[in-house]
Scaffold this motif. Sequence first.
Motif, PDB file in Angstrom:
ATOM      1  N   ARG A 222      -7.507   7.181 -12.998  1.00 41.74           N
ATOM      2  CA  ARG A 222      -8.001   5.962 -12.380  1.00 41.74           C
ATOM      3  C   ARG A 222      -8.035   6.117 -10.867  1.00 41.74           C
ATOM      4  O   ARG A 222      -7.203   6.812 -10.273  1.00 41.74           O
ATOM      5  CB  ARG A 222      -7.139   4.763 -12.760  1.00 41.74           C
ATOM      6  N   SER A 223      -8.996   5.472 -10.271  1.00 43.79           N
ATOM      7  CA  SER A 223      -9.096   5.395  -8.822  1.00 43.79           C
ATOM      8  C   SER A 223      -8.738   3.984  -8.386  1.00 43.79           C
ATOM      9  O   SER A 223      -8.961   3.022  -9.133  1.00 43.79           O
ATOM     10  CB  SER A 223     -10.507   5.749  -8.361  1.00 43.79           C
ATOM     11  N   GLN A 224      -8.195   3.867  -7.203  1.00 40.92           N
ATOM     12  CA  GLN A 224      -7.737   2.586  -6.685  1.00 40.92           C
ATOM     13  C   GLN A 224      -8.532   2.251  -5.433  1.00 40.92           C
ATOM     14  O   GLN A 224      -8.712   3.094  -4.565  1.00 40.92           O
ATOM     15  CB  GLN A 224      -6.231   2.638  -6.388  1.00 40.92           C
TER      16      GLN A 224
ATOM     17  N   VAL B 197       7.128  -4.434   4.044  1.00 43.42           N
ATOM     18  CA  VAL B 197       6.430  -5.673   3.697  1.00 43.42           C
ATOM     19  C   VAL B 197       4.941  -5.368   3.609  1.00 43.42           C
ATOM     20  O   VAL B 197       4.329  -4.932   4.585  1.00 43.42           O
ATOM     21  CB  VAL B 197       6.704  -6.784   4.725  1.00 43.42           C
ATOM     22  N   CYS B 198       4.372  -5.578   2.438  1.00 43.14           N
ATOM     23  CA  CYS B 198       2.943  -5.352   2.244  1.00 43.14           C
ATOM     24  C   CYS B 198       2.145  -6.477   2.908  1.00 43.14           C
ATOM     25  O   CYS B 198       2.691  -7.512   3.308  1.00 43.14           O
ATOM     26  CB  CYS B 198       2.637  -5.262   0.750  1.00 43.14           C
TER      27      CYS B 198
ATOM     28  N   ASN C 252       5.517   3.546  -2.843  1.00 42.56           N
ATOM     29  CA  ASN C 252       4.698   2.716  -3.724  1.00 42.56           C
ATOM     30  C   ASN C 252       3.612   1.971  -2.967  1.00 42.56           C
ATOM     31  O   ASN C 252       3.021   1.039  -3.517  1.00 42.56           O
ATOM     32  CB  ASN C 252       5.565   1.699  -4.473  1.00 42.56           C
ATOM     33  N   LEU C 253       3.357   2.345  -1.728  1.00 46.62           N
ATOM     34  CA  LEU C 253       2.382   1.638  -0.901  1.00 46.62           C
ATOM     35  C   LEU C 253       1.224   2.565  -0.545  1.00 46.62           C
ATOM     36  O   LEU C 253       1.351   3.791  -0.567  1.00 46.62           O
ATOM     37  CB  LEU C 253       3.037   1.114   0.382  1.00 46.62           C
TER      38      LEU C 253
ATOM     39  N   CYS D 120      -0.411  -2.687  -1.730  1.00 43.60           N
ATOM     40  CA  CYS D 120       0.471  -2.336  -2.835  1.00 43.60           C
ATOM     41  C   CYS D 120      -0.323  -2.402  -4.136  1.00 43.60           C
ATOM     42  O   CYS D 120      -1.541  -2.614  -4.138  1.00 43.60           O
ATOM     43  CB  CYS D 120       1.687  -3.261  -2.884  1.00 43.60           C
ATOM     44  N   GLY D 121       0.348  -2.255  -5.259  1.00 44.72           N
ATOM     45  CA  GLY D 121      -0.347  -2.253  -6.531  1.00 44.72           C
ATOM     46  C   GLY D 121      -0.922  -3.591  -6.922  1.00 44.72           C
ATOM     47  O   GLY D 121      -1.778  -3.658  -7.817  1.00 44.72           O
TER      48      GLY D 121
END
Length: 492
Positions: A269-271, A13-14, A24-25, A36-37
């Motif tokens: 890309r950076s997040q 759970v995000c 994916n987290l 998350c995204g």
Amino acid sequence: MAYLTQPDFVRYVCSCGQLKPITNLYFCRHCLKIRCGFCICHEVDSHYCANCLENMPSSEARLKKNRCSSCFDCPSCFHTLSTRATFAQTRQDPAAGDAKVENKQAKKMYYLSCFNCRWTSRDVGIPDQPVASGGWPERPNPFSARINQLLDYYKAIAQQEKQEKLDRERKKFAIRGKYITLTDKTGLTGAMARNIAGLPSSESSSSAIANFVPSVASAEVEELPEDYHLREINLKQVTTMAQRLASPEWQPASVARLHPVARPLSVKRSQRCRACDHNLTKPEYNPGSIKFKIELLAFYHMPEVKIISHESVKPGQQSALLLKVSNPTSHEMALRLLPPDHQAETETDETTETHEKNEPKSIEKSLEKSLNLEKDTTWSKVIERKPQMPALSQICIPEVTLTLAQRDDAAEYDDDPQHDTSDIILWRKSNKLALRLKVSTDPSAEVGQPAQVALSLQYSYRNTVPPSAQSAQHRDHTLTTTVLLDLGTVCE
């Protein structure tokens, strides 16, 4: 990136409420939250071509319309075209008769070819080029003049609306002795300020709006030829919808009009975390490098849960469940299993929030708020939600505190796990731990319903970010995350 053997069987759970696998987290080491995204900010670092690995700045990529000038894709099967070399022989003039022909060396020429569908640039009449890259002719867009006119018109409209909004703010906050903008303080005119900023002048914007000619729909339609419905159709000579949309400027209807498509550029890309504005991932600037300067992925900082095996879930019965928990960090981790409705204690300064709510808003503060660029925090209220936890099946939570050893790369080659005599722990191996749990199902559960169970993991985390002088952060933290396990469906 996901496990091939367990796709989405274990989801976390995000902080925004989304259910995602651990691959994916992301984990922010500064605010100690799972991201998350949907709750991170994506930023483009650099543009590059994935075929020739040419790196270019954003301004150059914008001028080239985000296309590579030396790499092309096949318009038929969309594979990358290769450059083939050939020798062009010099033609002899028949009118020369028996005159001696000088020995001339054959000239090397290049053409494009697809190794997948055998399409070549010669099939559509594109002449061979004397250079291998950079010399291929570009097809002119027949609607380029109209597109540029539309772009200038919409830019002028946006500039005019921006100026009107600024004028309204000036009239609203017209305070004597207060400077609203820099132009009021320095005495610069609006035209001078636009020239310094590199923006188009107001006269050019007004002329673009005045000279714009809107499109007019015509009722006259060109008639079809008489033999249109009787003509035989060769499907091999008609392009598909994907081939037409690959070239939206021309949209060729026949295969003979297909031209090579310039390869689109890729981006690195950076997040960034939206809450604290710290980078979660940042790649290297070199397009050939696959390393990251910053890579705060969740499976590097959180305990990883995997399902080893489980019995069939039946209504009103208990089934066995074997889980494997791993510690990816380089520090020892204390782990506790808790019910899914457990909430971590958060420290909030209620007096400060009440003081901010009751504080009267003055004109100066509202003016400062309207003129400054503030961070948008409405995203957290929009997407924040709590996922619905399953109520039909529950895990029997043992009241014990488990200890996971730190990660040791050398111990990965040890194939002899240490078996434990405990009722909960099945075996230990380096930083891994196998747990023996029980799942109880409600008697009212219907056959065929999804069998899902949830539990919360309370684990100790050592923060590796060095504390700053302004904020004295603790190095050891106790964090909680919720995990949802998919055990298939309820059986008879």
